[in-house]
Scaffold this motif. Structure first.
Motif, short mmCIF file in Angstrom:
data_model
loop_
_atom_site.label_atom_id
_atom_site.label_comp_id
_atom_site.label_asym_id
_atom_site.label_seq_id
_atom_site.Cartn_x
_atom_site.Cartn_y
_atom_site.Cartn_z
N PHE A 1 44.20 25.34 42.44
CA PHE A 1 45.02 26.54 42.64
C PHE A 1 44.78 27.23 43.99
CE2 PHE A 1 45.12 27.29 37.73
CZ PHE A 1 46.14 26.36 37.59
N VAL B 1 44.55 33.89 39.47
CA VAL B 1 45.55 32.86 39.15
C VAL B 1 45.34 32.29 37.75
CG1 VAL B 1 46.40 30.56 39.75
CG2 VAL B 1 45.97 32.25 41.56
N HIS B 2 44.10 31.93 37.42
CA HIS B 2 43.78 31.18 36.20
C HIS B 2 43.64 32.13 35.00
CE1 HIS B 2 41.11 29.04 33.40
NE2 HIS B 2 41.41 27.91 34.01
N SER B 3 44.33 31.81 33.90
CA SER B 3 44.34 32.70 32.73
C SER B 3 42.95 32.93 32.14
CB SER B 3 45.25 32.12 31.64
OG SER B 3 46.57 32.58 31.83
N ASN C 1 49.08 37.02 39.07
CA ASN C 1 49.61 35.75 38.59
C ASN C 1 49.28 35.47 37.12
OD1 ASN C 1 50.96 33.05 39.02
ND2 ASN C 1 48.99 32.41 38.22
N ALA C 2 48.00 35.27 36.81
CA ALA C 2 47.59 34.71 35.52
C ALA C 2 48.44 35.25 34.37
CB ALA C 2 46.12 34.99 35.27
N GLY C 3 49.00 34.33 33.57
CA GLY C 3 49.96 34.73 32.54
C GLY C 3 49.36 35.01 31.18
N PHE D 1 54.04 37.72 35.23
CA PHE D 1 54.76 37.21 34.06
C PHE D 1 53.73 37.03 32.96
CE2 PHE D 1 52.78 33.91 36.34
CZ PHE D 1 52.29 33.06 35.38
N ASN E 1 52.63 34.12 30.06
CA ASN E 1 52.87 32.68 29.86
C ASN E 1 54.01 32.43 28.90
OD1 ASN E 1 50.87 31.65 31.60
ND2 ASN E 1 49.29 32.16 30.09
N TYR F 1 44.21 24.66 28.14
CA TYR F 1 43.59 25.99 28.33
C TYR F 1 44.67 27.02 28.05
CZ TYR F 1 45.48 27.22 33.02
OH TYR F 1 46.27 27.57 34.08
N ALA G 1 46.73 29.07 29.50
CA ALA G 1 48.08 29.11 30.09
C ALA G 1 48.96 27.99 29.55
CB ALA G 1 47.99 29.06 31.61
N PHE H 1 53.87 22.39 31.36
CA PHE H 1 53.30 23.42 32.24
C PHE H 1 52.19 22.76 33.06
CE2 PHE H 1 49.67 26.01 33.29
CZ PHE H 1 50.23 27.09 33.93
N ALA I 1 50.67 23.36 37.40
CA ALA I 1 50.86 24.20 38.59
C ALA I 1 49.97 23.69 39.71
CB ALA I 1 50.51 25.65 38.26
N PHE J 1 56.49 26.81 37.63
CA PHE J 1 55.31 26.53 38.47
C PHE J 1 55.23 25.05 38.80
CE2 PHE J 1 54.51 29.79 35.26
CZ PHE J 1 54.59 30.89 36.10
N TYR K 1 54.30 32.90 44.16
CA TYR K 1 52.96 33.51 44.22
C TYR K 1 52.91 34.58 45.32
CZ TYR K 1 52.36 29.27 41.55
OH TYR K 1 52.54 28.27 40.63
C1 PHB Z 1 47.54 30.64 34.53
O1 PHB Z 1 46.43 30.12 34.35
O2 PHB Z 1 47.90 31.63 33.87
C2 PHB Z 1 48.48 30.09 35.53
C3 PHB Z 1 48.01 29.31 36.58
C4 PHB Z 1 48.90 28.84 37.53
C5 PHB Z 1 50.24 29.15 37.44
C6 PHB Z 1 50.72 29.92 36.41
C7 PHB Z 1 49.84 30.41 35.45
O3 PHB Z 1 51.08 28.71 38.36
#
Ligand code: PHB
Length: 387
Positions: free
Chosen positions: A40, A101-103, A124-126, A144, A146, A172, A174, A224, A226, A253, A302
């Motif tokens: 990421f 970034v990472h949920s 970012n992280a959803g 957003f 997820n 994981y 997300a 999903f 990314a 993504f 992003y």
């Molecule tokens: C997430 O981990 O929430 C995540 C990571 C990358 C993305 C979107 C969501 O592009």
């Protein structure tokens, strides 16, 4: 007498404190907790670029305070997340944490932010929980949940008449939540999910699962992935001979910030996301021009989310005259504002997640061309949020 003197000195010190004055306040410390390495890394850079672009456009100040950055590479590693955010808060004394970034990392951050009352903006992280059970007056999201792109794509795929689908993602939060959102809408629309396939995060060993998909012959695949993982997945899908035979769809993504590397293997892919190419609004055009000028790069989703994280901070700080401790006033101002985003103006829900259009996009000539609206003004259900 002595005691009196101390009291007077303390009072004088308080009056003279720069914190009590609108002018001359110390810089506001922004902790940027983002990935600078790993799958990421590019996403983290785009978020930082977007955030700084907005701040620069305001003359380097938000709410009257100049901005100072403290950065940490979170490596998209949940096991280091609590230590990393605690360092920012306790050692570096940041006023606000912007990340990540990472949920999985973001959920650890949200727990610390909630426990310590530190202002947090998630660019970012959803993770659904951040604006669900973990929602708080001091936690905001400019991106957003997820659930949102997944749900939108589930509706679209059911309407297209696909009946039997396989999902594939990283194992994981997300990935699981994106697939959950998809499945909820797809089943409502009459579809069936044959199988949910996963690889551990951040593995890109897709071969065995692509063989399984080829053998099962579903009507379509929902995914999903990314960043670097999305680049590899789209290329592997084509190399396995699946492209053109089993239509591939995803949360946007899959093809955002990745098209240069994916090249023609991404052509024709349809995805749902809250941003895309060809909006052609004055707001987006101005943003793109400014971003390209500043960074010699085209922005992606992003970059927009980073830009809007700074806008949210700016709105809150303007209302509190730069005082992040006035959390209720900060939240009230943000809550009643329209965020003038390049994606299209949006408001935050009560749980502090964007209520926004999910665009349907199709890849053509290295662009995510917007071809329709997958879901209008989609609001995350914020299940479990008590606020
Ligand atoms: C997430 O981990 O929430 C995540 C990571 C990358 C993305 C979107 C969501 O592009």
């Amino acid at each position: 007498m002595k005691l009196f003197q101390i009291t007077v000195i303390a009072a004088a010190a308080t009056l003279a404190s720069p914190w009590s004055l609108a002018q001359g306040q110390p810089p506001l410390k922004v902790g940027l907790m983002l990935p600078a390495t790993g799958t990421f890394a590019a996403l983290g850079t785009a978020i930082e670029n977007g955030f700084k672009l907005y701040v620069d456009q305001q003359g380097g100040k938000l709410g009257g305070r100049s901005i100072e950055y403290v950065k940490v590479d979170d490596e998209s590693d949940p096991s280091k997340a609590t230590d990393n955010i605690n360092k920012l808060i306790k050692r570096d004394n940041v006023d606000v944490v912007v990340g990540t970034v990472h949920s999985g990392v973001a959920m650890a951050m949200a727990k610390v932010a909630k426990d310590t009352g530190t202002l947090m903006i998630d660019p970012n992280a959803g993770a659904d929980a951040i604006t669900g059970p973990m929602c708080a007056v001091n936690i905001f999201r400019s991106s957003f949940s997820n659930w949102q792109p997944g749900y939108a794509m589930g509706e679209v795929m059911a309407k297209k008449g696909h009946k039997k689908v396989i999902t594939i993602t990283w194992k994981y939060a997300a990935g699981a939540e994106s697939v959950n959102g998809f499945t909820e809408a797809f089943k409502k629309g009459g579809g069936t999910v044959l199988k949910d396939l996963t690889v551990p995060f951040p593995s890109v060993e897709f071969q065995a699962l692509l063989t399984e998909i080829a053998a099962a012959k579903p009507d379509a695949v929902y995914t999903f992935f990314a960043g670097g993982g999305a680049v590899k997945f789209v290329k592997d899908y084509a190399a396995a001979g699946l492209k053109g035979n089993i239509p591939l769809y995803g949360a946007g993504f899959l093809t955002d910030g990745t098209l240069e590397a994916q090249g023609a293997t991404a052509d024709g892919l349809q995805t749902a996301l809250h941003y895309g190419d060809g909006l052609n609004t004055p707001r987006d055009n101005a943003f793109r021009l400014a971003y390209a000028k500043a960074y010699k790069l085209q922005p992606d989703v992003y970059a927009v989310q980073g830009y809007d994280a700074a806008q949210i901070l700016g709105i809150g700080l303007a209302a509190t005259k730069g005082d992040v401790s006035k959390q209720k006033e900060f939240a009230a101002a943000v809550g009643k504002s329209k965020i003038d985003s390049p994606r299209g103006a949006f408001m935050l829900s009560k749980a502090h997640n964007p209520i926004q259009d999910m665009y349907l996009r199709e890849v053509k000539d290295k662009e995510n061309k917007i071809v329709g609206i997958a879901a209008k003004s989609l609001s995350d259900p914020a299940r479990g949020c008590k606020m």
